[in-house]
Design an enzyme around this catalytic site. Structure first.
Site, short mmCIF file in Angstrom:
data_model
loop_
_atom_site.label_atom_id
_atom_site.label_comp_id
_atom_site.label_asym_id
_atom_site.label_seq_id
_atom_site.Cartn_x
_atom_site.Cartn_y
_atom_site.Cartn_z
N ARG A 1 -2.37 0.86 10.74
CA ARG A 1 -1.48 -0.80 11.35
C ARG A 1 -0.62 0.29 12.39
NH1 ARG A 1 1.81 -3.25 6.45
NH2 ARG A 1 -0.24 -4.57 5.19
N HIS B 1 -4.93 -6.64 8.98
CA HIS B 1 -3.77 -5.28 8.21
C HIS B 1 -3.71 -4.77 7.06
CE1 HIS B 1 -2.51 -8.98 6.78
NE2 HIS B 1 -1.42 -8.76 7.16
N ASP B 2 -4.78 -4.87 6.11
CA ASP B 2 -4.65 -5.13 4.46
C ASP B 2 -5.24 -4.29 4.08
OD1 ASP B 2 -1.95 -6.49 3.72
OD2 ASP B 2 -3.01 -8.24 3.59
N ARG C 1 -0.27 -19.03 9.52
CA ARG C 1 -0.87 -18.52 8.58
C ARG C 1 -0.03 -17.43 6.75
NH1 ARG C 1 0.05 -13.33 5.76
NH2 ARG C 1 -2.59 -12.05 5.00
N HIS D 1 7.97 -15.16 -1.49
CA HIS D 1 8.35 -14.37 -1.87
C HIS D 1 9.65 -13.70 -0.12
CE1 HIS D 1 5.08 -11.60 -1.36
NE2 HIS D 1 5.57 -11.16 -0.36
N ASP E 1 0.43 1.70 4.18
CA ASP E 1 -0.89 0.68 5.29
C ASP E 1 -0.53 1.13 6.53
OD1 ASP E 1 -2.20 -0.81 2.84
OD2 ASP E 1 -1.10 -1.99 3.69
N ASP F 1 1.23 -16.36 4.28
CA ASP F 1 0.87 -14.68 3.21
C ASP F 1 0.25 -15.67 2.00
OD1 ASP F 1 0.95 -12.60 2.40
OD2 ASP F 1 2.76 -13.19 2.18
N GLU G 1 -4.54 -17.24 3.52
CA GLU G 1 -4.48 -15.58 2.92
C GLU G 1 -4.83 -16.31 1.41
OE1 GLU G 1 -3.88 -11.14 2.47
OE2 GLU G 1 -2.05 -13.38 2.07
#
Length: 435
Positions: free
Chosen positions: A333, A282-283, A184, A104, A329, A186, A215
């Site tokens: 971070r 980070h999630d 990576r 996206h 988040d 996403d 991911e």
């Protein structure tokens, strides 16, 4: 050294560099921070040889609402900053992965803005999944597929050859301009699988060692990790099992996953594959906030570095940084100007060094040796060499019965130990024993 042999360090740069959450589009050279003397020394002392950078390119807020795939986010710096960063890390023998957000884009992505302006007459209307008879939360007079219900994230049409070519050209730009070593992907579980096959063929034709990490949150990882798509993916099954087993003092949970995924039985799912192992990222909440007994952090990282997979550490967690997710988040971070070092960091650096020096921990098979709810021993073996990971979660010492009499080397102390039918473990401790 192949990618799956490396120790991964993950940085979320928009957070770690202290950028404003909303893009102010003011060019600020924050990116060079990550290759200053303090950070370079930190990577090397930690024995890290691959760095995964989360989104680096121009976006509206958190990096996953891309505006321009080929321009470094102005809050971080410019393309020259990124080029110098990658070159500097390469000079130190450290590989670099970029976060590829190809499912996206943000609403400010120029091609989507063209659709909003020109509607059915837009040359880019088929770059997305548009319904001109619908509407959305922004009252555009049209609707579109998004990610997870967020209208701010506009789903790309990865079955459109023009979109696919645009993204392949973007990857070529990243390789040619910056020298990136891998990606990576996403939300790889959301990506069109034909796109993944095309991407795989494209990058491997340029460099067979180019690394594709996906991911993936659920499902059978073989769907994506295979000879036609990805080299590796995130092992969320074991992520959950790791902290859950330590909190509940129930090793049956995580060792069941180890055996299900990597054991010797014919039905084991991922034997011989190298999934990305992690205790936070980070999630999700920082592991120092998730783990109920922080005294067990060293033992948890010992399991991370000795289980089958590619171990990854999230910046700050190596010195025990805490953090609980909030709406955007930002709490997990945070900015870090100068990395810290303490006893936990020392322990992780030692574990990373052991991982690098022992092929048994990369390609070795997996065998369960002993287990009770609060303690366990498992083995990694390759070419006649073995390592036992022995962990005790109890507040008192234990003597674990084993079918072994002889001498082993304690890899954490470099001292030999006589094992006579039992392994002795102090309270809330671990040993790595090699023979």
């Amino acid at each position: 050294m192949k990618a799956f042999e490396k120790n991964v360090y993950q940085i979320y740069p928009l957070g770690a560099a202290g950028t404003p959450f909303e893009n102010d589009h003011v060019l600020t050279h924050r990116l060079p921070r990550f290759v200053n003397e303090e950070w370079l020394d930190h990577y090397k002392k930690l024995n890290m040889d691959m760095i995964l950078f989360n989104p680096l390119f121009e976006s509206a807020t958190h990096g996953y609402d891309t505006i321009d795939y080929r321009k470094v986010d102005s809050r971080l710096g410019d393309n020259e900053d990124l080029k110098k960063l990658v070159n500097t890390l390469h000079d130190q023998g450290i590989s670099v992965l970029f976060d590829a957000v190809f499912n996206h884009v943000g609403r400010d992505f120029p091609q989507f803005q063209d659709v909003l302006k020109n509607r059915e007459q837009s040359a880019y209307k088929d770059w997305f999944h548009i319904d001109f008879n619908g509407n959305n939360g922004y009252n555009d007079g049209l609707s579109y597929q998004n990610w997870e219900g967020y209208d701010a994230l506009v789903k790309l049409n990865l079955q459109n050859p023009q979109v696919v070519q645009y993204l392949l050209d973007t990857v070529d730009f990243w390789i040619d301009e910056f020298g990136v070593d891998g990606l990576r992907l996403d939300v790889a579980h959301c990506l069109d699988q034909n796109f993944l096959r095309t991407l795989h063929a494209h990058v491997k034709s340029r460099n067979p060692e180019f690394f594709l990490l996906g991911e993936t949150l659920h499902g059978d990882y073989n769907t994506w990790v295979n000879d036609q798509m990805l080299d590796s993916c995130t092992n969320y099954e074991c992520y959950k099992g790791l902290y859950s087993s330590f909190n509940s003092k129930n090793f049956y949970e995580i060792l069941y996953s180890f055996n299900r995924q990597f054991g010797k039985e014919q039905w084991c799912l991922y034997r011989g594959k190298h999934l990305l192992s992690f205790v936070d990222n980070h999630d999700v909440n920082r592991i120092a906030s998730t783990l109920e007994n922080k005294n067990l952090l060293p033992a948890l990282y010992a399991m991370l570095y000795t289980m089958p997979g590619i171990p990854a550490v999230y910046y700050g967690s190596e010195w025990g940084m805490e953090g609980i997710k909030n709406n955007n988040d930002t709490s997990i971070r945070p900015e870090v100007e100068v990395p810290k070092w303490n006893e936990l960091t020392d322990m992780i650096a030692r574990l990373a060094k052991i991982h690098s020096e022992h092929p048994e921990l990369v390609d070795g098979d997996y065998t369960q040796i002993a287990i009770n709810n609060p303690w366990c021993i498992y083995q990694r073996s390759l070419n006649g060499k073995s390592i036992w990971t022995c962990i005790n979660l109890l507040p008192e010492s234990v003597d674990i019965p084993v079918n072994f009499n002889g001498e082993m080397k304690n890899l954490m102390t470099d001292e030999n130990e006589a094992i006579e039918g039992r392994v002795h473990l102090e309270p809330e401790s671990f040993k790595l024993l090699a023979f």
